[in-house]
Write a protein that holds these residues in place. Sequence first.
Motif, short mmCIF file in Angstrom:
data_model
loop_
_atom_site.label_atom_id
_atom_site.label_comp_id
_atom_site.label_asym_id
_atom_site.label_seq_id
_atom_site.Cartn_x
_atom_site.Cartn_y
_atom_site.Cartn_z
N GLU A 117 57.13 41.80 32.75
CA GLU A 117 57.73 40.72 33.53
C GLU A 117 58.90 41.24 34.35
O GLU A 117 59.37 40.58 35.27
CB GLU A 117 58.21 39.61 32.60
CG GLU A 117 57.10 38.92 31.82
CD GLU A 117 56.54 39.77 30.70
OE1 GLU A 117 57.10 40.84 30.40
OE2 GLU A 117 55.51 39.37 30.14
N GLN A 118 59.41 42.42 34.00
CA GLN A 118 60.54 43.00 34.73
C GLN A 118 60.07 43.86 35.89
O GLN A 118 60.85 44.61 36.48
CB GLN A 118 61.41 43.83 33.78
CG GLN A 118 61.89 43.06 32.57
CD GLN A 118 62.64 41.81 32.96
OE1 GLN A 118 63.72 41.88 33.50
NE2 GLN A 118 62.04 40.66 32.70
N ASN A 119 58.77 43.78 36.19
CA ASN A 119 58.20 44.53 37.30
C ASN A 119 58.52 46.02 37.18
O ASN A 119 59.06 46.64 38.10
CB ASN A 119 58.72 43.98 38.64
CG ASN A 119 57.83 44.36 39.80
OD1 ASN A 119 56.61 44.54 39.62
ND2 ASN A 119 58.41 44.51 40.98
N ALA A 120 58.16 46.58 36.05
CA ALA A 120 58.44 47.99 35.80
C ALA A 120 57.45 48.90 36.53
O ALA A 120 57.71 50.09 36.68
CB ALA A 120 58.40 48.28 34.30
N GLY A 121 56.33 48.34 36.96
CA GLY A 121 55.34 49.16 37.64
C GLY A 121 54.11 48.34 38.00
O GLY A 121 54.13 47.10 37.90
N TYR A 148 57.71 52.32 38.49
CA TYR A 148 58.75 52.33 39.53
C TYR A 148 60.02 53.02 39.02
O TYR A 148 60.29 53.09 37.82
CB TYR A 148 59.10 50.90 39.95
CG TYR A 148 57.94 50.08 40.46
CD1 TYR A 148 56.84 50.68 41.06
CD2 TYR A 148 57.95 48.69 40.34
CE1 TYR A 148 55.77 49.91 41.53
CE2 TYR A 148 56.90 47.92 40.81
CZ TYR A 148 55.81 48.53 41.40
OH TYR A 148 54.78 47.78 41.86
N ASP A 149 60.82 53.47 39.99
CA ASP A 149 62.14 54.03 39.65
C ASP A 149 63.06 52.91 39.17
O ASP A 149 62.83 51.74 39.47
CB ASP A 149 62.78 54.68 40.88
CG ASP A 149 61.97 55.89 41.34
OD1 ASP A 149 61.26 56.47 40.49
OD2 ASP A 149 62.02 56.22 42.54
N THR A 163 64.12 45.04 29.52
CA THR A 163 63.76 46.27 30.23
C THR A 163 64.42 46.23 31.60
O THR A 163 64.37 45.20 32.27
CB THR A 163 62.22 46.32 30.42
OG1 THR A 163 61.61 46.27 29.15
CG2 THR A 163 61.80 47.58 31.15
N PRO A 164 65.05 47.32 32.03
CA PRO A 164 65.63 47.30 33.38
C PRO A 164 64.56 47.00 34.43
O PRO A 164 63.43 47.48 34.32
CB PRO A 164 66.18 48.72 33.53
CG PRO A 164 66.39 49.21 32.14
CD PRO A 164 65.31 48.57 31.32
N LYS A 165 64.92 46.24 35.41
CA LYS A 165 63.96 45.88 36.46
C LYS A 165 63.62 47.10 37.30
O LYS A 165 64.47 47.94 37.58
CB LYS A 165 64.55 44.79 37.35
CG LYS A 165 64.61 43.42 36.68
CD LYS A 165 64.91 42.34 37.72
CE LYS A 165 64.74 40.95 37.14
NZ LYS A 165 65.80 40.58 36.18
N GLY A 166 62.35 47.19 37.69
CA GLY A 166 61.91 48.33 38.48
C GLY A 166 62.28 48.19 39.95
O GLY A 166 62.36 47.08 40.47
N HIS A 167 62.49 49.33 40.59
CA HIS A 167 62.79 49.35 42.01
C HIS A 167 61.49 49.67 42.75
O HIS A 167 61.22 50.81 43.12
CB HIS A 167 63.87 50.42 42.28
CG HIS A 167 64.33 50.45 43.71
ND1 HIS A 167 65.01 49.40 44.29
CD2 HIS A 167 64.23 51.42 44.66
CE1 HIS A 167 65.29 49.71 45.54
NE2 HIS A 167 64.82 50.92 45.80
#
Lengths: 807, 214
Positions: free
Chosen positions: A516-520, A597-598, A400-404
Amino acid sequence: MTSHPITQVSRRSVLKGLTALGAGTLLVPSVLRQAYAAAVADGEVVTGSHFGVHYAKVEGGKLVAVRPHEADLVPVEQATTLVDWAYSPTRIKYPMVRKGFLKDGVNSDRTERGKGEFVRVSWDEALDLVASELKRVKDEHGNGSIYGGSYGWRTPAMLHNCFNNLYRLLNLNGGFVDDVNTYSTGAIRVILPYVIGTSYYDSSTWPSIIENTEQIVFWGSDPAVTSRIGWSVPNHAGLKYLEEYKATGKPSISVNPINTETAKLLGSDWVAPRPGTDVAMMLGIAHTLVAEDLHDTEFLANYCSGFEEFSAYLKGEPDGTEKTAEWAAEICGVDADKLKEMARSMAAKRTLITMGWSIQRQDHGEQGPWMAHTLACMLGYIGLPGGGADFTLHYASYGTPKGHGPSFAGFPAGEASKEVPAPIPCSRVPWALANAGEKYDYNGQEYTTPDLRLVIWAGGNPFHHHQERNKQIDFWQKPETIIISDINWTQSARFADIVLPISTLFERNDICNISEQNAGLCAMQQAIEPLFESKTDFWVYSQVAKRLGFEAEYTDGMDEMGWLKHIYEEGVAKAAEKGIESPDFDTFWNEKKVWMYDVTDEKRNYVQFAKFREDPLLNPVATPSGMFEILSRKIAGYGYDDCPGHPTWMEPFERLGGTMSDKYPLHMTSSHPDYRLHSQLDNADLRHSYEVENREPVWIHPDAAEARGIADGDVVRIFNDRGAVLAGAVVTDRMKSDVIRLQEGAWYDPAEPGTKGALCKHGDPNVLTFDKGTSKLAQGNCAHTALVEIEKYAGDLPTITTFDPVA
Amino acid sequence: MPTESLDKPAAAVPDPAFYQWLAGLFIREQTAETLGVLKAPETRREFHDLAGEDVLRGRLDRLLDVAANPADPEDQVLDLASAYALLFLGVGGSREGVPPYESVYTGPDGRLYQEATAEMETLLKDQGLWLADRREPADHIAVELELLAQLTARAADDAGAAARRRTLLADHLLVWAWEFCDLCRDRDRSGFYAAAAEVLRALLEAEERALKAL
C-alpha cells in the motif's frame, strides 16, 4: 456372467452406428479434436497475490508450484496453498442460474436461495439475463434500485479489479447505490477525521520507530499475523521490521485478551483486559496520569482542544463517577496497580501506542481510537519520532517507507452518478436490502434507505463478513435479483440467482503495485488458461456492456494487454514530470517484471504529525479547531446518545462482568485468521494444518474446558440466542480464562442449507455475532461484542459440506 | 501383447458408438431435441441392433423408458438440467453430487487436475488428439469415453491404439468408473442418469471380461 458373445464390432457399426444414433444429434459436438497444441508454454512466470510476490511454475499447461520471489522479504505459508486453491473443487465452473429464477424470473420463490438448486446456462444466456435484469430494474424502478457496492477483498490488480470493472459498467448504465466504509475500519474511518483531521492510515515509518521509540504498546493489535496479507501485493516488510524491533531488545506491552503471535515474538508484557472494556481501562490510565501529574500539560495546551471538558469527565464532574484506576479495574479486570504502572511507564518512556482494529469493531467502537489518541495527547509524544498513537502500523505493509516511483490509477471506474441515493454504511447494507424507506442516522445526517431491487456483487463474500447470519438470511430473501461473480462457490454465491465464474490471478495478465506504500510494481503474468468456462471480470462486464449498448465506451477499444500498457504508460508519464525515469512497458513486462522503487531519506524517516508539532499554527491539522479534538463540538452537536462529544465509557450491549454474562459467561473474539485472508483460502488445503475434526479451531482456556468437560480435540457447540456453530476445541492458556478465540473466515456451513436458524457445522463466528451499528456516528459493525456459551457436542458429527462446490 | 490381441478383444467389445453417445450424455445436458431422438422408435431399434447382448439391451430399454416417461413432461428439460447440475456440475456437493473427474476418486482431497489428468493428457497426445476446448480436464468421464470410442474404432488396425485402449481401460476407467456408476445409481433423483450409468456399467463389465479373456 453371460456366455453368449458380446456385440460384434464392425466398420459398419462404427461409422454407421455413430450417425445412426439420431442422425448425429446425440453425438455432436465432440469433446475431442485432432492434434495436440500446448496452450501455455512451460516455465515460470512472475505474479503476485494478497500473500506475496511469487514465481508460478507451469508444467504441461498446469500450475505445479508457487515459490517466493526475491522481492518477498518474509514469505508466508498462505502462498504455499495457492496451487491447490486454484484447482479447488469449489471453483465455479460455468455460468449458473437458480432453477426457480430461470423458470419464473423475479416471481420465483426466493426462499429457494441458498438451497443449491442451480442449472447451467451458456455465457450468452447468462449475460443476456444479467443485461435484461439491469435494464428491467432501471426502467421500472430507476438506477437507485440497483445495489452495486460489491464490498469485499478483490484480487490485487490494476486491470482485473472486479470493483472497478463492475462500477464502470454500472456507472455507464446511469448509476447505482454504493456502500461506504469497510467492515475492518468502519468506526475508525469516521471518528478519526473529527479528532486528528486526517485519515487513520498515515503511519510513521518503522525505521524511524525502531530507532527512536522506547516502548511500543500493541493495543489489540497483532502485526505478526495481520502483516502476512496485503490489500496490494505485499513484500512483507512489516514482518521484517518486527524482527528488527525484536533485535533492539526494546520493551513492548501487548494489551489483548489473547497472548498474540506478536507478544510471543517480542516477549511483550501481556496485559489481558476483558474484551470491550478498553475505553474504561484507558480512562483509568488517563486518570492516573492526571492524579500523578504525569500528563504533558504543555502539549495538551498547544496542540489539543477540549482537554478541560475531558478532564472534568475523568474527575466525574458531569456523571458523579470518578474514572480512577480502581474504577477501571472493576470493569476491565486488570488490577488497578497494573494500570498505574502502565501509566507511569508510558509517561516515562517515549511510547508508541499502536492500536488494532478489533477495538473499533465493537459496540461504541468510535470511542477506543478516540481515547487512544487522547491518551497519546496526554503522554505528549505525538509528532516525535517513535512516539504517539497509530492505527494502521499492524496491518499489511504500513510503516514501510513510501517508494519514490510512479503510481498508477488503474482501470477507471468512471464517473459516479449524483442522481442516486447516498452510499450506505457497508455493515448496514443487508438490513437496508430488506428495509426500504427506513430512516437511519450516519455521521451527522439522517438518511432514508433506498428501494433496492437488484444486487450485483463482484468478488466479495457477505455471507462471511456480515454479522448475525440468521438475520441476514431473512434480509437476503428480499431483493428481486441477486447476481454474484466469483471464483468459488462461496455461501454468497449459493444465495444468489445468477452466478458467474471468474478466473483466478493465475489465469490472466495484470500488474499491481507492491504494498500500500507503493514500494514497487509487480507484473502478474498469466500462468495457465482459464479453468472451465471462467472468464475475467473485464470480459464479463464488457459483454454485459455490449448488450446494453455501450461496449465501446466500456473497453475504450482496448483488450487486456492494451489496457495494461495504457495504465502503465499513463503512470510513468506522470512520474516523468517529477523526474522519475521508468523502463518502457515492454521492457518492464518482458525483462524487469518486479521493479522496487528507490526510497528517499525524507520518506524513510517520516514521522506523522512532525510538521504540526513543529508549528501548529502554520501546519494545523484539518479539524475545526486546527488542533487535536479531545472534545469535538461538531460531534456533540449531533446529539447522539451513543456517541457524545468526547471519549466516553458506555456499557456495551453485552460484556463479561456486565449484561448477559450470567447467561453467556464466555466472550468470543473473532480475530483476523492466522492462515487466511478473512474467508479467502479457507477452501484450500492449508486448512488441514490447523483444523480440528475438519472444523475451525476454537481456543478454550484449560479452566473453561475443565469446567465443561471439554478435552483438546473435542468437537464443541458454541451458542447464544443468535445461533449455534460447531468447532474443534484447542485447549490452551493463551488467553484470559473466560475468553474463547474463534477466528473469522470459516465458511458458513449450515446443516440445513438456506434455512434460518440452522446449526453451522463448521465454525463461522458470524452466526453468533450481533447485527448492530457501532453508533449513529459511524455505523460500523460490532463483531467483537459477543458473549457465548460452549459445550461438548454430543450428537453425531455432521459432514462438512461447505467446501463442496454447492451443497 | 498388442499384436496378438488385435482381433480377440475387437471381437468381444461393445460398439464404440455407445461410448461416443455416452460421452455426449455425460458432457452436457439433454435438450428437447436429444430427448426427442431418445423417444423415437428408430432409436430403440438401432440400439437393439448395436447392443447384441441382452443385459445391455435391457439397460438401454430402461434408459429409453425413463426418457419417455418424465414426471413432468412440460419441465423435463429443466428438471433434467437441474439433475445434471446436481450430479455433475457440483451443485450436489459431496453428499448429493457425482464428480465426473477421475482425479477426485484417485487423487488427494477431492482435488481436480491431479495425476489422472496428466496421464489422460498423455494418452490423448499420444493418439494425436486433444480437447476440443479446454473447458473440462482430460480426466472427465466424457473425455475418457470418447477416447475409448476412438481407440476402439482404431484398435484393429493400429497396435499403438490397441495398447492405449488397454491402458485407458485397465489404468483408468476400470479403476474409478464403477464408483462413478454406483454414485449415479444412488444419487440421481431423476432416474435418467442412474439408468445411463447402468448402461455404462454393462459396457464396462463387457470390457472387463474381454480383458480378462486375453
